[in-house]
Design a protein around this motif. Structure first.
Motif: not given
Length: 385
Positions: A11-12, A108-111, A211-213, A223-225
């Motif tokens: 997700v990010a 991480a904070r940006e994500a 990367v956030i899952l 947006e997501a993958w």
């Protein structure tokens, strides 16, 4: 290992880029000054045949050999100082945030901002990287504490494939019950590099990615993958090696006369047999990707983009060619190597972070990391509808 359940999604992503950059010209100027100084100080031994002279480098050689034009580093002056030729970073007290954790926290904070997520929304932290600052406490636990996440955290190292392995590990944790996992790849590669070695002094740079899952059980906040499948492979090889570890105590000789060919401390730095690596890793990775796509039911021509590990431009071109049966365009296999150099586990994630915004729902891409071990990991993703 491969599944096509699409029950977990990305997700990010986040990226931290250090403030300092070294161009090829700057790096070569320092290296050649060192070579001149070394040869001058050892002229008698060289003339007697007791020592081999060092040979200068050039920006043209570096770019032809690797595709690299510059690299970001955490500290510049120490690397370019021919009496040191290593980053000079002030030690921090145990009570201070370590520099590796600091980089990871920024990514991480940006994500988290990108996905509009708070610390309470995340269950765990994985720090997946090649170059850990210490053995313990785990860097991931320090990152978890700095982010204010209540849950668990751990470190893992599968060299340049660490991000792909980290995504697979996070996916498994979510399938086991976690809601979200943040996987970070802080890499201070300049600290393990022998800047006195003409064949490798130009390879690496420093960076951090995240990367956030999350579990795919509702509409994503942004947006997501969808993750269509993952596949991992390892095969032992000494052709890429770094011997420095917690059993070693290495006082690097920093005098300008230290011989990079005989100085025992260089055995604790990055080493590789480049030609052997190319010959063995290219078929291994291309077969991994091709087989993974086939088993997942995705034709190579239906892949919009390959976000490959950024180690060497020729390697990426050969791998893409083997998978596609033709040369890939830069749009199909983007390159960040020219600006960032090899950033180990973070390279494929930088490429994904920077070159994914033009995807339409349903389009498919492949994230692939590979390197020492040998290790390789493939992650097939699809833009969420």
């Amino acid at each position: 290992m491969s599944q096509d359940l699409a029950d977990v999604r990305i997700v990010a992503t986040g990226l931290y880029t250090p403030p300092h950059s070294i161009s090829n010209d700057e790096l070569v100027a320092a290296f050649n000054a060192y070579v001149e100084d070394f040869n001058s100080k050892n002229a008698a031994a060289i003339a007697a045949g007791d020592m081999e002279p060092l040979h200068p480098s050039s920006s043209e050689f570096i770019e032809k050999a690797s595709g690299i034009k510059a690299r970001y580093v955490i500290e510049k002056d120490g690397i370019l100082d021919i009496a040191r030729m290593a980053p000079k970073v002030a030690p921090r007290a145990n009570e201070e945030l370590s520099i590796l954790a600091e980089m990871a926290v920024a990514a991480a904070r940006e994500a988290m901002r990108s996905a509009d997520l708070k610390a309470a929304d995340i269950d765990g932290v994985i720090c997946a990287a090649s170059n850990m600052q210490r053995a313990y406490p785990a860097i991931a636990v320090e990152i978890q504490d700095a982010l204010g996440i209540d849950g668990f955290a751990f470190d893992m190292n599968v060299a340049c494939a660490s991000a792909a392995f980290g995504i697979e590990t996070g996916l498994g944790l979510i399938r086991a019950g976690a809601r979200r996992i943040i996987m970070v790849n802080p890499e201070i590669c300049s600290a393990h590099l022998n800047f006195r070695n003409r064949d490798c002094h130009f390879i690496f740079g420093d960076v951090a990615t995240a990367v956030i899952l999350e579990r795919n059980d509702g509409a994503p906040a942004s947006e997501a993958w969808d993750i269509l499948g993952t596949r991992l492979k390892t095969k032992f090889s000494n052709n890429i090696r770094n011997n420095f570890g917690f059993l070693n105590h290495c006082e690097r000789e920093t005098g300008a006369a230290a011989d990079p060919q005989t100085d025992p401390s260089t055995d604790k730095l990055f080493m590789q047999e480049g030609r052997k690596v190319f010959k063995e890793v290219v078929p291994m990775v291309s077969e991994l990707i091709s087989g993974h796509l086939g088993d997942t039911g995705v034709a190579p021509e239906d892949v919009k983009r390959f976000w490959l590990h950024q180690a060497n431009l020729s390697m990426n071109e050969f791998i893409a060619r083997k998978v596609l049966g033709r040369d890939a365009t830069r749009e199909e296999a983007p390159v960040i190597l020219d600006d960032y150099a090899n950033t180990s586990s973070a390279g494929s994630i930088i490429a994904f972070h920077k070159y994914k915004d033009d995807f339409k729902p349903g389009q498919v891409g492949v994230i692939c990391g590979f390197g020492a071990g040998y290790s390789a990991g493939s992650v097939i993703v699809r833009k969420t509808a």
